[in-house]
Design a protein around this motif. Structure first.
Motif, PDB file in Angstrom:
ATOM      1  N   TYR A   1       0.824  -1.213   0.000  1.00 33.29           N
ATOM      2  CA  TYR A   1       0.000   0.000   0.000  1.00 33.29           C
ATOM      3  C   TYR A   1       0.856   1.262   0.000  1.00 33.29           C
ATOM      4  N   THR A   2       2.078   1.168   0.510  1.00 34.25           N
ATOM      5  CA  THR A   2       2.988   2.314   0.428  1.00 34.25           C
ATOM      6  C   THR A   2       3.266   2.660  -1.035  1.00 34.25           C
ATOM      7  N   ALA A   3       3.597   1.623  -1.813  1.00 32.22           N
ATOM      8  CA  ALA A   3       3.875   1.840  -3.236  1.00 32.22           C
ATOM      9  C   ALA A   3       2.617   2.260  -3.984  1.00 32.22           C
TER      10      ALA A   3
ATOM     11  N   VAL B   1       9.217  -3.892  -2.522  1.00 32.39           N
ATOM     12  CA  VAL B   1       8.048  -3.634  -3.361  1.00 32.39           C
ATOM     13  C   VAL B   1       8.501  -2.980  -4.662  1.00 32.39           C
ATOM     14  N   LEU B   2       7.971  -3.479  -5.780  1.00 31.90           N
ATOM     15  CA  LEU B   2       8.293  -2.953  -7.104  1.00 31.90           C
ATOM     16  C   LEU B   2       7.039  -2.405  -7.773  1.00 31.90           C
ATOM     17  N   PHE B   3       7.217  -1.403  -8.619  1.00 29.51           N
ATOM     18  CA  PHE B   3       6.105  -0.963  -9.464  1.00 29.51           C
ATOM     19  C   PHE B   3       6.648  -0.534 -10.815  1.00 29.51           C
ATOM     20  N   GLU B   4       5.802  -0.631 -11.827  1.00 33.35           N
ATOM     21  CA  GLU B   4       6.171  -0.207 -13.175  1.00 33.35           C
ATOM     22  C   GLU B   4       4.925   0.307 -13.880  1.00 33.35           C
ATOM     23  N   LEU B   5       5.048   1.437 -14.577  1.00 38.58           N
ATOM     24  CA  LEU B   5       3.895   2.107 -15.166  1.00 38.58           C
ATOM     25  C   LEU B   5       4.267   2.661 -16.536  1.00 38.58           C
ATOM     26  N   ASN B   6       3.396   2.463 -17.504  1.00 38.12           N
ATOM     27  CA  ASN B   6       3.603   2.934 -18.870  1.00 38.12           C
ATOM     28  C   ASN B   6       3.320   4.432 -18.936  1.00 38.12           C
ATOM     29  N   LEU B   7       4.373   5.239 -19.038  1.00 40.16           N
ATOM     30  CA  LEU B   7       4.188   6.692 -19.078  1.00 40.16           C
ATOM     31  C   LEU B   7       3.578   7.155 -20.403  1.00 40.16           C
TER      32      LEU B   7
ATOM     33  N   PRO C   1       1.715 -13.624  -4.540  1.00 44.89           N
ATOM     34  CA  PRO C   1       0.394 -13.834  -5.164  1.00 44.89           C
ATOM     35  C   PRO C   1      -0.724 -13.016  -4.540  1.00 44.89           C
ATOM     36  N   ASN C   2      -0.607 -12.673  -3.249  1.00 45.73           N
ATOM     37  CA  ASN C   2      -1.690 -11.952  -2.558  1.00 45.73           C
ATOM     38  C   ASN C   2      -1.343 -10.495  -2.268  1.00 45.73           C
ATOM     39  N   ARG C   3      -0.165 -10.060  -2.697  1.00 42.88           N
ATOM     40  CA  ARG C   3       0.237  -8.678  -2.434  1.00 42.88           C
ATOM     41  C   ARG C   3       0.776  -8.038  -3.709  1.00 42.88           C
ATOM     42  N   SER C   4       0.014  -8.201  -4.759  1.00 41.45           N
ATOM     43  CA  SER C   4       0.410  -7.622  -6.039  1.00 41.45           C
ATOM     44  C   SER C   4      -0.842  -7.329  -6.848  1.00 41.45           C
ATOM     45  N   ALA C   5      -0.697  -6.469  -7.844  1.00 41.69           N
ATOM     46  CA  ALA C   5      -1.859  -6.081  -8.636  1.00 41.69           C
ATOM     47  C   ALA C   5      -1.431  -5.647 -10.024  1.00 41.69           C
ATOM     48  N   VAL C   6      -2.326  -5.868 -10.972  1.00 44.71           N
ATOM     49  CA  VAL C   6      -2.191  -5.321 -12.313  1.00 44.71           C
ATOM     50  C   VAL C   6      -2.795  -3.919 -12.300  1.00 44.71           C
TER      51      VAL C   6
ATOM     52  N   LEU D   1       2.302  -3.823  -9.977  1.00 43.06           N
ATOM     53  CA  LEU D   1       2.718  -3.380  -8.650  1.00 43.06           C
ATOM     54  C   LEU D   1       2.693  -4.584  -7.729  1.00 43.06           C
ATOM     55  N   GLY D   2       3.693  -4.712  -6.875  1.00 38.03           N
ATOM     56  CA  GLY D   2       3.633  -5.821  -5.934  1.00 38.03           C
ATOM     57  C   GLY D   2       4.905  -6.026  -5.140  1.00 38.03           C
ATOM     58  N   GLU D   3       4.758  -6.788  -4.054  1.00 37.40           N
ATOM     59  CA  GLU D   3       5.910  -7.196  -3.263  1.00 37.40           C
ATOM     60  C   GLU D   3       6.570  -8.398  -3.929  1.00 37.40           C
TER      61      GLU D   3
END
Length: 810
Positions: free
Chosen positions: A627-629, A693-699, A658-663, A674-676
């Protein structure tokens, strides 16, 4: 490439020519032959003297050490120094360099009297590498037997010598030789090259081909091969002048035969090799490509696996050398060698490069062959080496040699249009006669063919000159780039609004993340397939490089995450905690629909770990989590765009929990993740217990929704109606789905919305979950009536029930 100025002077008509090393280095660098350093080997060796080893005994407390007694001054009562040494190549009677107490060797190594494993040691016996005289660190440097005991090494070596180190570009193989550099330097110091007298040999009564035969399977792999038979030799030490020349450029003396091949290689830029004639058992030297994998042992003793395509020198069917790289152990010169086959050849540069790169085996020979050698120089170097072996060591040279290609070598002629030369260089007053004089300075002859055409004859040693533009560049280089007048071009300015807007959008993303406490990281666009497999995306979309720098930089990144993970590991191993990193860069995917075959997309990626805030006495420690990310991403998107992101559970991504990540979705389109990091990967590959925790976003996907103006609203003067609703829904219903429904129904009257509770457990069915929201209803125009607020609340709960099956909890 190292160049001894003392050696260089041998090739000038004036042997007493004065050379200023610093000025010469600057002039050569301006001509495109970069000098990286100026070395004076003898400087700093004043306290290193010639000493004679009188006695050697085994060290009483160390098997690998010896105790030597060394005399460093003449006279019957000369004191002997006791010195402990670990080298194996010393014998009683050897003359060696001795660093006495007070000497300071290259690298600021100060020599002091000391005790090694219980035995006093007063000084040090030195290798060539320790004295910065050669790269040989395996044994003690052997000095000539006639060296005066006690004489400083600086005097023995010649303190006036200076060595220039060059960083040459691959297109100038001619300058990997003393003669090649002498051609460039002669016009700078206003002198001419000393014309070499051609070697003369008597026709031998026995033809060379009667003793050994040469077969070249494919002239494309070996355009020229010259073989000479020389007998009547005796393996011995080389004369001192050859040893000094080789030592000045970092080559260790081996014996007279090997030293001559190395000397001529450095002099002419043409590698040579000597085979023991006795070991050519079939009587036939065959040059061919390797047909199948096989094992081969080099002169160095290293055992290699050869592959199909490697060029071999064979004794019939048995390999005796890896062509252009190194000879084999089975044909090396031995102490009792009296007859040799001297090889001088040219090999296909592309294949030599492939072989050396695959094997990681780079030699002085391969350095020259993989850039290309002068076909005319193949025979000239053979003649030079043969004459030295004859004149200095009494060798009997069989003449003529075997030459596989002595008649088909033609020099190239280029017609240079002076109008093009003037236009491209800006030297508008340059005449054909002046251009011819400039080229003549460096050994390129030419003549005026017509008013504007200069016919230039390219010498065989200039492999880099093949087109008119090469001649233009050569003229500009010799005249001097600093002598070319400046002409400022007038051209219409171009202004690409799209590119500027894209850069501005990316910079805003960087600034926003920096304001949120993250630090920007910048990585190479290249990575390894293994790195992508562990921390990113593999598959068929990878863009592989045809000529990668290394195995670790073999593909272009299709995600930024692996680079951030590698930086995290690097920092963690250096005790860096609470890492918060981001990168804005392009990723690359193979795409046949693109003109280049590669699709480039700009992404922003981040990594956070450790605590949310620095450790403090008045602040509670909270560790970062999913949730921080998520909050960082939502804040970033809110600052950059006018849209809301949706987060949905992701499935089957090996990198994430599997339980701490999201598309991450924008409408129906997936634009990020996004996810741990998965606990297994975290513990095995990252070796850490903390959440990462990592995240990646299409700018690029967000750019079209960019917030171009900032709008402000006056806070309402009227009170809001606030209430909570608690819902019971199926577990698969997402919070985002409920929030979207509430916002749609609430419309302009929904002033605020917060989810403040999630509950599963006692008194809740197993397939259900409870969520609680706090709603604020109001408008800037008036105070809502209780009846209006009640009706809107009922409408919201009814819509949640109809669309999501939500039940009110009491």
């Amino acid at each position: 490439m190292l160049l001894s100025l003392n050696w260089l002077k041998d090739y000038f008509a004036k042997s007493d020519v004065r050379l200023d090393p610093k000025e010469l280095a600057e002039q050569l660098t301006m001509r495109g032959l970069a000098v990286s350093s100026i070395k004076r080997p003898a400087i700093g060796l004043e306290h290193v003297v010639a000493g004679r080893i009188e006695k050697i005994e085994k060290h009483p407390n160390a098997d690998r050490l010896s105790v030597t007694w060394v005399v460093v001054s003449e006279g019957e009562n000369a004191p002997r120094l006791q010195i402990v040494c670990g080298a194996k190549n010393i014998s009683e009677g050897d003359i060696v360099p001795v660093a006495v107490e007070g000497a300071v060797l290259p690298g600021n190594l100060e020599i002091k009297n000391t005790t090694l494993r219980g035995v006093d040691s007063h000084g040090m016996l030195c290798s060539g590498k320790e004295l910065n005289l050669s790269q040989d660190s395996q044994g003690i440097l052997q000095l000539p037997k006639h060296s005066q005991i006690g004489r400083p090494l600086a005097q023995l070596l010649g303190s006036d010598d200076t060595v220039l180190e060059f960083e040459l570009t691959p297109n100038r193989p001619d300058c990997l030789s003393v003669l090649g550099l002498a051609r460039e330097i002669a016009p700078l110091i206003r002198t001419k090259l000393r014309e070499a007298k051609p070697a003369r040999f008597r026709i031998s009564p026995h033809r060379t081909s009667a003793i050994v035969k040469v077969e070249v399977d494919d002239p494309g792999l070996c355009p020229r091969y010259v073989a000479r038979v020389i007998d009547g030799l005796k393996v011995a030490e080389s004369p001192e002048w050859i040893k000094q020349r080789l030592q000045s450029v970092g080559i260790r003396s081996v014996n007279n035969i090997v030293d001559i091949t190395n000397f001529v290689m450095y002099e002419y830029g043409q590698p040579l090799h000597a085979f023991d004639l006795r070991k050519i058992e079939s009587g036939t030297i065959r040059v061919s490509a390797c047909k199948a994998p096989m094992d081969f042992t080099l002169l160095s003793g290293e055992r290699l696996e050869l592959k199909e395509g490697d060029i071999l020198i064979q004794d019939g069917e048995k390999p005796i050398a890896l062509a252009g790289i190194m000879g084999g152990l089975n044909s090396q010169i031995a102490e009792d060698t009296t007859s040799i086959v001297l090889e001088s050849a040219a090999f296909l540069p592309e294949q030599i490069r492939k072989t050396t790169k695959r094997l990681g085996l780079h030699t002085e020979s391969s350095k020259r062959f993989e850039r290309g050698v002068d076909l005319v120089g193949v025979a000239a170097a053979s003649e030079r080496a043969a004459s030295l072996l004859r004149d200095s060591f009494g060798g009997n040279v069989y003449h003529p040699p075997i030459d596989t290609n002595e008649t088909t070598i033609r020099e190239l002629t280029i017609a240079a249009d002076m109008r093009d030369v003037r236009k491209l260089t800006g030297l508008y007053d340059l005449t054909s006669e002046q251009a011819a004089e400039v080229l003549e300075e460096i050994g390129i002859s030419s003549h005026k063919k017509s008013t504007n055409i200069l016919s230039v004859r390219i010498p065989s040693f200039r492999l880099d000159l093949r087109e008119t533009v090469d001649i233009v560049e050569e003229i500009a280089r010799i005249i001097g780039y600093d002598a070319i007048p400046q002409h400022f071009a007038i051209s219409p300015a171009t202004y690409d609004r799209f590119d500027e807007g894209q850069i501005d959008f990316e910079n805003r993303a960087r600034q926003s993340l920096a304001n949120l406490g993250l630090r920007e990281a910048i990585h190479y666009s290249f990575t390894s397939e293994a790195n992508l497999k562990n921390f990113g995306n593999g598959g068929n979309t990878l863009v592989r490089l045809l000529n990668p720098i290394s195995e670790e930089m073999k593909v272009l990144r299709n995600t930024l995450l692996p680079s951030l993970v590698q930086t995290y590991l690097y920092n963690k191993n250096r005790k860096v905690k609470n890492q918060k990193l981001f990168e804005v860069a392009r990723v690359y995917l193979s795409d046949a629909q693109e003109e280049t075959g590669v699709k480039e997309t700009t992404f922003v990626s981040g990594l956070i770990s450790g605590s949310t805030h620095p450790r403090s006495w008045n602040t509670q420690q909270n560790n970062v989590n999913f949730y921080t990310a998520k909050g960082i991403l939502e804040s970033l998107v809110r600052q950059l765009t006018t849209v809301f992101l949706a987060f949905e559970p992701q499935k089957n991504h090996q990198l994430f929990h599997p339980n701490r990540s999201a598309v991450i979705k924008l409408g129906l389109r997936e634009i990020g993740i996004l996810g741990e990091i998965h606990p297994y990967i975290r513990s095995t590959l990252l070796e850490t217990d903390e959440a990462v925790v990592l995240f990646e976003l299409n700018l690029d996907a967000l750019k079209k929704f960019e917030r171009t103006t900032v709008r402000f609203k006056t806070p309402s003067r009227f009170p809001t109606s606030e209430f909570d609703i608690a819902l019971l829904v199926d577990k698969h219903i997402t919070c985002n789905a409920l929030v979207d429904t509430i916002r749609r129904v609430g419309g302009n009257l929904l002033a605020g919305l917060e989810m403040f509770d999630v509950y599963e457990g006692e008194k809740i069915p197993q397939d259900k979950k409870g969520l609680a929201f706090h709603l604020s209803l109001g408008t800037t125009e008036r105070t809502l009536l209780d009846e209006e607020a009640h009706q809107l609340r009922e409408k919201i709960t009814q819509s949640l029930a109809e669309k999501h099956g939500a039940q009110l909890r009491t």
